[in-house]
Design an enzyme around this catalytic site. Structure first.
Site, PDB file in Angstrom:
ATOM      1  CD  GLU A 271      -3.048  -0.677   0.034  1.00  0.00           C
ATOM      2  OE1 GLU A 271      -3.012  -0.368  -1.176  1.00  0.00           O
ATOM      3  OE2 GLU A 271      -3.650  -1.661   0.472  1.00  0.00           O
ATOM      4  CG  HIS A 272      -0.217   4.927   0.728  1.00  0.00           C
ATOM      5  ND1 HIS A 272      -0.570   6.131   0.205  1.00  0.00           N
ATOM      6  CD2 HIS A 272      -1.298   4.462   1.398  1.00  0.00           C
ATOM      7  CE1 HIS A 272      -1.824   6.415   0.555  1.00  0.00           C
ATOM      8  NE2 HIS A 272      -2.292   5.412   1.279  1.00  0.00           N
TER       9      HIS A 272
ATOM     10  CB  ALA B 219     -16.033   0.863  -0.431  1.00  0.00           C
ATOM     11  N   GLY B 220     -12.835   2.215  -1.193  1.00  0.00           N
ATOM     12  CA  GLY B 220     -11.444   1.807  -1.407  1.00  0.00           C
ATOM     13  C   GLY B 220     -11.318   0.639  -2.366  1.00  0.00           C
TER      14      GLY B 220
ATOM     15  CB  SER C   7     -12.146   6.588  -9.246  1.00  0.00           C
ATOM     16  OG  SER C   7     -11.175   6.051  -8.399  1.00  0.00           O
TER      17      SER C   7
ATOM     18  CG  ASP D 241      -6.182   2.128  -7.338  1.00  0.00           C
ATOM     19  OD1 ASP D 241      -5.508   1.280  -6.720  1.00  0.00           O
ATOM     20  OD2 ASP D 241      -6.613   3.171  -6.822  1.00  0.00           O
TER      21      ASP D 241
HETATM   22  C1  GLA Z   1      -5.139   4.699  -3.940  1.00  0.00           C
HETATM   23  C2  GLA Z   1      -4.335   5.098  -5.174  1.00  0.00           C
HETATM   24  C3  GLA Z   1      -3.315   4.022  -5.550  1.00  0.00           C
HETATM   25  C4  GLA Z   1      -2.482   3.585  -4.351  1.00  0.00           C
HETATM   26  C5  GLA Z   1      -3.379   3.286  -3.151  1.00  0.00           C
HETATM   27  C6  GLA Z   1      -2.587   3.006  -1.913  1.00  0.00           C
HETATM   28  O1  GLA Z   1      -5.981   3.623  -4.206  1.00  0.00           O
HETATM   29  O2  GLA Z   1      -5.185   5.333  -6.257  1.00  0.00           O
HETATM   30  O3  GLA Z   1      -2.505   4.480  -6.602  1.00  0.00           O
HETATM   31  O4  GLA Z   1      -1.502   4.506  -4.043  1.00  0.00           O
HETATM   32  O5  GLA Z   1      -4.266   4.351  -2.872  1.00  0.00           O
HETATM   33  O6  GLA Z   1      -1.831   1.857  -2.068  1.00  0.00           O
END
Ligand code: GLA
Length: 392
Positions: free
Chosen positions: A36-37, A125-126, A130, A174
């Site tokens: 993540e990130h 909701a992550g 999008s 994503d």
């Molecule tokens: C969002 C961003 C991704 C990624 C995640 C965290 O979903 O769109 O590019 O950075 O956060 O991992």
């Protein structure tokens, strides 16, 4: 659910335009096992597309008129293909216009089109609704107007749309996962070179369960962009002390520790998370290949702790969900997923125990926050594609 989505989207299109759509497309949401990130920090990620989709019903026309209909939002946006495109005050429109603007700058498309879309991906909701929207639209345009774009082009155009028309300086994970998703496979993506390979998403006695906090990640835009700035600043210090380090990938925890005072507490924490998360993804791929799910679960747990304490992108509700399930022996890994500030947690749960777990956590979450939890049992599915089969 997929069938119903396709049927409802098609019928809505037919009702609006009195003819059948020329083509249908499905674009999925995504999960991320770990990493993540780090997509914007030269790391590796391990996402997968899931069986929640946006369905697009599309047709082209010779008039140059364009109409976008967001069925679920009961909202319509009209424009002409020759109009100069700028961000508007409807966020859902911007994801699409940002893609179209890039296509137009490449000289296409010249014709008009009508689109109806509808979704089973919960918004905010992550799960990257999008990216599904951007890439599904890009994919549809590519097909209908023979634009000769590669999958990688479509993913990059989607990402750029988010940078320019939406204002989130997101990484590529994503969009890449949405477009490159494969049934029963997770994607190990090298975010520096965009090289990737697939690994079996087979968790044997365990299943992936998402728990939706229903905290909408409204602070994501500002929080996300601030984190990006912080790590960029951190990198400047790192490079000036260690000229051989080109990116976080080359940086060790020892090096970071040696300049802790220069970095200061905030930048140190942010950079420490990134360096350790990059290593965790590599370890997770090994654990997955070795069917060592306990190890994978431990890595996921460590990721959550890092996101919560070092990167500070969690929230009390997500921390609560993670802490609650960790008390259960049948849960071997739990963490917040995606950009953070709300959204879902992802949990590795012993098969057969999900139902009991869901009712326990739902109860606890309700009494702690007064919020009704949603749980999603997801399947790992293929990426954005045209839907050509007949429904019946
Ligand atoms: C969002 C961003 C991704 C990624 C995640 C965290 O979903 O769109 O590019 O950075 O956060 O991992």
């Amino acid at each position: 659910m997929k069938k119903k989505l396709i049927k409802d989207t098609t019928e809505h299109f037919e009702k609006q335009f009195q003819h059948q759509p020329e083509a249908l497309f499905l674009s999925p949401g995504r999960i991320n096992i770990i990493g993540e990130h780090v997509d914007y920090n030269d790391g590796f990620v391990l996402p997968a597309a899931i069986n929640k989709y946006i369905c697009f019903a599309v047709s082209t026309n010779e008039t140059g008129a364009c109409m976008l209909i967001a069925k679920d939002l009961n909202d319509t946006y009209k424009f002409h293909i020759n109009d100069t495109l700028v961000p508007v005050d409807k966020m859902w429109v911007n994801y699409i216009l940002g893609v179209l603007d890039q296509l137009k700058s490449k000289g296409f498309p010249k014709k008009g089109f009508n689109i109806v879309f509808s979704s089973t991906i919960p918004m905010g909701a992550g799960l990257s609704s999008s990216a599904a929207l951007e890439c599904g639209f890009g994919y549809a345009m590519n097909k209908l107007f023979d634009l000769d774009l590669s999958k990688e082009d479509i993913a990059k155009i989607g990402q750029h749309s988010e940078h320019t028309f939406v204002g989130v300086k997101c990484g590529i994970m994503d969009q890449f996962a949405t477009v490159f998703g494969k049934k029963k496979k997770v994607i190990r993506l090298d975010c520096t070179t965009l090289e990737y390979d697939y690994h079996n998403a087979d968790f044997k006695n365990y299943s992936l369960l998402l728990l939706d906090s229903h905290v909408k990640h409204t602070h994501l835009t500002s929080g996300y962009n601030v984190r990006r700035k912080e790590v960029e600043e951190g990198m400047v210090f790192i490079k000036s002390t260690f000229p051989k380090v080109n990116s976080f990938r080359d940086c060790t925890e020892e090096q970071l520790l040696s300049i802790k005072d220069t970095l200061g507490p905030i930048l140190y924490k942010r950079c420490h998370f990134v360096v350790s998360e990059i290593q965790r993804v590599l370890d997770a791929v090994q654990a997955l290949e070795a069917s060592d799910y306990q190890k994978l679960g431990q890595l996921m747990n460590a990721t959550h702790d890092g996101l919560s304490e070092d990167y500070e992108v969690s929230c009390p509700e997500l921390d609560f969900l993670v802490a609650t399930v960790r008390k259960e022996p049948n849960v071997i890994g739990a963490r917040m997923m995606g950009g953070g500030f709300g959204g879902c947690s992802i949990n590795l749960v012993e098969k057969g125990t999900e139902k009991e777990l869901i009712s326990k956590v739902t109860e606890a979450y309700r009494s702690a926050f007064g919020i009704e939890l949603s749980a999603y049992r997801i399947k790992i599915s293929k990426g954005t594609a045209e839907f050509k089969n007949k429904l019946n």
